[in-house]
Design an enzyme around this catalytic site. Structure first.
Site, PDB file in Angstrom:
ATOM      1  CB  THR A  12      -0.584   0.173   1.463  1.00  0.00           C
ATOM      2  OG1 THR A  12      -1.844  -1.134   1.449  1.00  0.00           O
ATOM      3  CG2 THR A  12      -2.070   1.240   1.677  1.00  0.00           C
ATOM      4  CB  SER A  58       2.683  -8.245   1.779  1.00  0.00           C
ATOM      5  OG  SER A  58       1.719  -7.917   2.017  1.00  0.00           O
ATOM      6  CB  THR A  91       0.035  -3.268   6.396  1.00  0.00           C
ATOM      7  OG1 THR A  91      -0.884  -3.589   5.373  1.00  0.00           O
ATOM      8  CG2 THR A  91       0.703  -2.850   6.120  1.00  0.00           C
ATOM      9  CG  ASP A  92      -2.835  -7.933   3.283  1.00  0.00           C
ATOM     10  OD1 ASP A  92      -3.278  -7.056   4.261  1.00  0.00           O
ATOM     11  OD2 ASP A  92      -2.852  -8.047   2.552  1.00  0.00           O
TER      12      ASP A  92
END
Length: 328
Positions: A12, A58, A91-92
């Site tokens: 992101t 990710s 961030t995943d």
């Protein structure tokens, strides 16, 4: 002046709205990040170099892609001209990358992972602020010896402790058991707590490790197919301090009889594994079976630890030795 190397992997933090695509797509590169960071309003930044890896959301990472990133970071910290590394990341799966680096890259140089929850074209985009904070942390002598760190929202978290807690919030990353280990305050990096690393030195990950999360009444029927698929490891997120339904004990024993390593952790957000109970399926039964305990690690990090340990172990006895002692 110190030199910090940035590895841009996508996510992101690197995305912006694209009218043709009808949504956010990867748009910013490492050079874009460096250009946006530099200016009179950000004094005292170190020398910056950068490279691209991927880039990908990710959630698209494979085990091979993750290990390839680990190799890039390892090469960077082994460069005598580099004082620290910053990884921009979606961030995943950010916490998993950070933990893998912490577990398998034996360097005292800071490795700081950062990202963003808003895309670059949104009002209030926090990506560059997070990146600047991560660069400051990576260039701080106070951060040396702490392994991999997650730096967002001006907080510095240990890779071992941190997890993504909210699907949307800017304050999504938290260390629910112990809190952050420090903060970035303007140009100052403050470390208030130091953590002791546990390192497993390996040259690859064993990919055939499956993760199960228990829920009330859940059967154990999927364990046998996992064994049949060639699983070398199984992680079970148990109830509470380490409890499973009685019918899971036979499935776990069958896995271990097939030389499949079994590690357990809790499905609870915080807390170590232990209980005083003597009923069937409680902590003592898992201990007697020889399960490995992922104390204070969530399921996804317990899986990575098992993947690293299995890459070195020739049998379950050696696996247990590596699991509890590390190799570094």
């Amino acid at each position: 002046m110190s030199r910090i190397h940035i590895i841009a992997t996508g996510g992101t933090i690197a995305m912006a709205q694209d009218s043709t695509a009808g949504g956010a797509v990867l748009s910013l590169s490492g050079s874009d990040f460096v250009q946006r960071m530099m200016g009179p309003e950000t004094p005292g930044l170190p020398n910056l170099t950068h490279e691209e890896y991927g880039p990908l959301p990710s959630s698209h990472f494979t085990v091979e892609h993750l290990w390839g990133l680990r190799e890039r970071v390892s090469a960077a910290v082994n460069d005598p001209d580099v004082d620290g590394v910053v990884i921009t990341h979606g961030t995943d799966s950010l916490e998993e990358t950070a933990y893998l680096l912490d577990l398998t890259v034996p360097s005292d140089k800071p490795m700081c992972v950062t990202g963003a929850m808003r895309i670059a074209s949104q009002p209030g985009y926090e990506g560059i602020a997070n990146l600047i904070a991560a660069v400051r942390a990576a260039s701080s002598t106070a951060a040396r010896g702490l392994g991999a760190l997650v730096v967002l929202n001006d907080e510095i978290h240990s890779a071992r402790d941190v997890t993504k807690m909210h699907t949307q919030s800017l304050a999504t990353f938290s260390s629910p058991s112990w809190g952050p280990i420090g903060r970035v305050e303007a140009e100052r990096v403050v470390i208030t707590r130091r953590v002791e690393r546990d390192i497993i030195v390996c040259d690859h990950l064993e990919p055939r490790v499956y993760l199960f999360k228990l829920a009330v009444g859940m059967d154990a029927d999927l364990v046998q197919p996992a064994i049949g698929l060639g699983a070398r490891g199984i992680v079970v997120e148990t109830f509470g301090g380490g409890r499973v339904p009685p019918w899971w004990l036979d499935a776990i024993k069958a896995a271990m009889d097939a030389t499949v390593g079994v590690a357990v952790t809790t499905r609870c957000p915080t807390g170590r594994l232990y209980d005083p109970y003597r009923y069937e399926g409680a902590y003592h039964d898992l201990q007697d079976l020889g399960c490995l305990f992922g104390h204070e690690l969530n399921g996804q990090k317990t899986r990575l630890r098992l993947m690293a340990a299995l890459s070195l172990a020739s049998d379950l006895h050696e696996l247990a030795e590596i699991w509890y002692a590390g190799t570094g």
